[in-house]
Design an enzyme around this catalytic site. Structure first.
Site: not given
Ligand code: AMP
Ligand code: ZN
Length: 665
Positions: A31-32, A34, A80-81, A111, A113, A115, A134, A170, A222, A285, A309, A403, A406, A421, A427
Site C-alpha cells: 500500500d505504501y 502504491f 427485472s427477473l 451465476e 444473484k 444482493d 436501474r 451489482e 453480470y 440464463k 431464490k 427515559c 431517569c 434522553c 441520567c
Molecule cells: P429483481 O430486482 O428481484 O427483479 O431482480 C433483478 C435484479 O437482480 C437485477 O436488476 C440485478 O440487479 C440483480 N442481479 C443480481 N445478480 C444478478 C445476476 N447474476 N444476473 C442478473 N441480475 C442480477
Molecule cells: Zn435518561
C-alpha cells in the site's frame, strides 16, 4: 522519458495495481508503494494540467459534489427477473423454453444473484463514460462521480475488439467492510446501518463522492449489452468482461442441463455464508445468445433468465416484551425480548427493533408471534408479524415518551430516527455508560475495573463522572461488595498506570459524540494538545483532514458545556496525557510502511500488544487473519497450527521476533 510519457507510465502502473488488488485480490506492491506512486502522479498532474485525464487513477479519490442526480434514459431497458422457489419452477421454465425453441438441448449459465444495487456502466472508446442506476428500468439516475471511486471498476479498458458497450452489474458492500463501518458507528455512538444492500444503494446517492470513496464498495458484473457483439454465448461475453478488466466472480458456471443447475443451487445454498458478500439466490440464463434473442422478453423480464431464490433463514417465535436501552450518548434503542428460537445455527433471544418508526411500520406488539430473520447483520431483525396468531386482547405498542432510566421526557430532532434522553448529566445509564467507555480497552484500558465495578461505584455514590475515578482511595473501595484489599489495590494501580496512556486515547476516552478512535487520532496529530483543540473554531476544525461539519459541531458543543471543561481540567491536574509526547514520536518510522503483518504465538522480547504497537508505530498494519494480502507472519512459541498451514500454503514468509526487529534496522 518526457513528462507526458512519465504520467502515462505511472497511470498504467497504478491501473495495473488497482486491477491486481481489487479485481484479482492479489496485491503485487505494498500500500505504501502504491500511495507513493499515486502522490507522484498527483504532483505531476498538478504541475502539468494540460495532461489532465478524467479517467486517471488520481480521479478515484472523489471530491466532486453532486447536488442533483441527472435522470438518464437507458439505451437498453433494464428488466427485472422472474423468480422461482423450487425445482418444479425451474423444470416448468425449461418446458416453456422448449415450447418456443423446439426440442433442442439448452445450455445454461448459473451465476449467483448478488444482493446490492443494480448499476449500468457505459463505456465509449474503451473508456468509462457514465454510470446510471436501474431506476424504473427505463430511466435511472446518473451517479458517475460516485461510481468512479469504486476501485474494482476499470476506467480504461485493456485493448480488445469491443470498445463501446454497456455492462451491467451489482454494486455490493462486502460483509467485512460493512461490519467495520458499523463497528465504527457503534464506537461513535451512532445508529447502525441496517444491512449491506441498503448501505450500498444509499452510498450511490451520497452527494459527496469523497465520502463514497471511503466506503469499501465493490462491483460485480453480470451482463454486457451492445447493439452488436462478437459473442455467441453469454458465458463467452462474461469471459471477455473478465479479460478486459471487470470483476466477474468465478462462481460463474456453465451447465449442460437442469441436473447441473440443481447441483449448483444445492452447493451454494450450503456455502453461500462463506462468500465475502451477500447473495439471495442464483440467476440461471440461457447461454446461447441466438436463443436469447428468439426468446425475447415479457412485459417485465427476459424469458431467457430465471432467478432462483434461496429460502431465507427465518424463524417464528413469540415476542414477550419490548424493552428500551439507553446508550451512553442518550440514544434510545428498543429491543424485542423473544422466546428463544433456533435460527441459522444459533439461539436467538433478542432482536433489535431499531426505532419508533420501525415498530409502527410493522405494527409490532408485545405477545405477537413474529418472524425473525438473519441477514448480514450481527443482531437478527424482525421482518413481520403473524397476524393470525395475534391474541384478541392485543394492544398497539405505545412508544415510550420518557427515559426508562431517569424519566426525563425524550426528544427527537428532525431528521433523526432515534429518540434521545436529553438528561446528559443526570441520567444514570448515560453517566455510567460514559465512564464505562472511558475505562474500556480501546480507551484508557484500565486494568482491574470492569463495567460492573463502575456500576457498583456509582451506586455507592463514589463516582459521578470519570474524573472522580482518580480521587478514589483503597479505603473507600474495600468496604464495597465483593471487594478484597488486593482488588482495591489493583484498581488504584490501574488508574495510576493509565496516566501514561497517550493523548489520542485519552481524547477518544472522553466520549465526545462522533469522535471515534480514528477521529481522535487525527485530532491529536493535528492539534498536538487539548488546549489547541479546545480553542479551535468551527472553520478551523472542518479544515482538518477528514473532519466534517458534524464532528466539528460536536466538539464545539462538548467544550461549550462548563461541566465538561471542568472535568477535563481535573483530569489534567491528575496528570493524564493531554498532549502528544514528542519523544514518543521519535520511535515512529516508516520502516515497515504498507506491510501487513499477522502476529501469532507467545513472544519473549515483547508482549503481543507491544509487538502490534511496534508494527503500527513503524507504519505497518496488523491483521487478525492470514490472506493473500499478508506480507509477514511474525510467529512466537506455540503458533496456531491452522495459521501455520494457511501461511505455508499461501507461501507467506514466517519470521521470528528477532527477524522482525531486523526489519526495523
Ligand atoms: P429483481 O430486482 O428481484 O427483479 O431482480 C433483478 C435484479 O437482480 C437485477 O436488476 C440485478 O440487479 C440483480 N442481479 C443480481 N445478480 C444478478 C445476476 N447474476 N444476473 C442478473 N441480475 C442480477
Ligand atoms: Zn435518561
Amino acid at each position: 522519458m518526457n513528462i507526458e510519457q512519465e504520467i502515462k507510465a505511472l497511470r498504467e502502473a497504478l491501473r495495473l495495481h488497482n486491477y491486481n488488488y481489487y479485481v484479482l485480490d492479489n496485491a503485487t506492491i505494498s500500500d505504501y508503494e502504491f500511495d507513493q506512486k499515486l502522490k507522484q502522479l498527483e504532483q505531476l498532474e498538478a504541475d502539468n494540467p494540460q495532461f489532465f485525464d478524467e479517467n486517471s487513477p488520481t480521479q478515484r479519490v472523489g471530491g466532486a459534489i453532486t447536488k442533483n442526480f441527472n435522470t438518464v434514459t437507458h439505451t437498453h431497458r433494464m428488466y427485472s427477473l422472474d423468480n422461482s422457489y423450487s425445482k418444479e419452477d425451474v423444470l416448468d421454465w425449461e418446458k416453456r423454453l422448449q415450447k418456443i425453441l423446439g426440442d433442442v438441448p439448452i445450455n445454461y449459465t448459473c451465476e449467483l444473484k448478488y444482493d446490492g444495487a443494480s448499476i449500468n456502466l457505459y463505456y465509449k472508446n474503451g473508456k468509462f463514460e457514465k454510470a446510471v442506476t436501474r431506476g424504473d428500468g427505463f430511466q435511472g439516475d446518473e451517479v458517475t462521480a460516485n461510481v468512479k471511486t469504486i476501485k474494482s471498476i476499470p476506467l480504461v479498458l485493456k485493448e480488445e475488439d469491443l470498445q463501446d458497450f454497456e455492462i451491467r452489474g451489482e454494486i455490493v458492500l462486502p460483509l467485512e467492510g460493512f461490519n467495520k463501518m458499523n463497528q465504527e458507528r457503534l464506537e461513535n455512538g451512532e445508529e447502525l446501518y441496517r444491512n449491506p444492500r441498503n448501505t450500498a444503494s444509499g452510498s450511490l446517492k451520497l452527494q459527496d463522492s469523497a465520502e463514497v470513496a471511503k466506503r469499501p464498495l465493490d462491483c460485480l458484473l453480470y451482463q454486457i449489452v451492445a447493439d452488436q457483439t462478437p459473442f455467441k454465448s453469454h458465458y463467452e461475453s462474461l469471459k471477455f468482461a473478465q479479460k478486459t478488466g471487470f470483476k466477474v466472480p468465478n462462481t460463474l458456471k456453465l451447465c449442460k442441463n437442469t441436473a447441473e443447475i440443481f447441483d449448483f443451487i444445492a452447493y451454494w445454498d450450503l456455502h453461500r455464508h462463506d462468500l465475502p458478500y451477500e447473495t439471495d439466490g442464483v440467476v440461471i440464463k440461457v447461454n446461447d445468445l441466438h436463443f436469447q434473442e428468439e426468446l425475447g422478453y415479457t412485459a417485465k423480464s427476459p424469458r431467457w433468465a430465471l432467478a432462483y431464490k434461496f429460502q431465507t433463514e427465518q424463524a417464528s417465535t413469540v415476542l414477550h416484551k419490548i424493552t428500551y436501552q439507553v446508550g451512553r450518548t442518550g440514544a434510545i434503542t428498543p429491543v424485542a425480548n423473544l422466546e428463544p428460537v433456533e435460527l441459522a445455527g444459533t439461539i436467538v433471544k433478542r432482536a433489535s427493533l431499531h426505532n419508533a418508526d420501525q415498530i409502527a411500520k410493522l405494527d409490532i406488539r408485545e405477545k405477537d408471534t413474529v418472524f425473525v430473520e438473519k441477514g448480514g447483520e450481527i443482531i437478527p431483525k424482525i421482518v413481520g408479524v403473524d397476524l393470525e396468531k395475534r391474541p384478541k386482547e392485543s394492544i398497539p405498542t405505545k412508544y415510550i415518551s420518557h427515559c426508562p432510566d431517569c424519566h426525563t421526557e425524550l426528544i427527537r430532532t428532525e431528521g433523526d430516527a432515534k429518540h434521545y434522553c436529553p438528561n446528559e448529566f443526570g441520567c444514570p445509564t448515560q453517566i455510567t455508560g460514559r465512564i464505562q467507555h472511558f475505562i474500556s480497552r480501546k480507551a484508557m484500558n484500565i486494568d482491574g475495573i470492569g463495567a460492573e465495578t463502575i456500576e457498583l461505584f456509582y451506586k455507592d455514590g463514589l463516582i459521578r463522572n470519570y474524573a472522580d475515578l482518580y480521587d478514589l482511595t483503597v479505603e473507600q473501595i474495600i468496604p464495597l461488595e465483593r471487594m478484597a484489599e488486593k482488588s482495591a489495590e489493583n484498581i488504584i494501580k490501574g488508574l495510576e498506570l493509565s496516566k501514561e496512556i497517550p493523548f489520542e486515547k485519552v481524547l477518544f476516552a472522553l466520549g465526545i459524540r462522533f469522535v471515534g478512535e480514528t477521529v481522535a487520532k487525527k485530532l491529536a496529530k493535528h492539534y498536538k494538545n487539548i488546549d489547541h483543540l479546545q480553542q479551535a473554531s468551527f472553520e478551523d476544525l472542518i479544515n482538518v483532514d477528514e473532519i466534517g461539519e458534524r464532528i466539528a459541531q460536536s466538539i464545539i458543543d462538548f467544550f461549550a458545556v462548563p461541566t465538561n471543561v471542568e472535568i477535563v481540567n481535573r483530569l489534567k491536574n491528575k496528570g493524564l496525557q493531554f498532549s502528544v509526547d514528542e519523544s514518543k514520536l521519535l520511535h515512529q518510522t516508516d520502516k515497515v510502511a504498507g506491510l501487513v503483518f499477522v502476529v501469532s504465538g507467545v513472544f519473549h522480547k515483547f508482549s503481543r500488544n507491544e509487538l502490534k504497537k511496534s508494527i503500527e508505530d513503524n507504519g505497518g498494519k496488523v491483521s487478525s487473519s492470514i490472506s493473500k494480502k499478508t506480507n509477514y507472519v511474525v510467529a512466537g512459541d506455540n503458533m496456531g497450527p491452522s495459521k501455520l498451514t494457511k501461511a505455508e500454503s499461501l507461501g507467506i514468509p514466517i519470521i521470528s521476533e528477532s527477524e522482525y526487529l531486523e526489519l526495523l534496522k
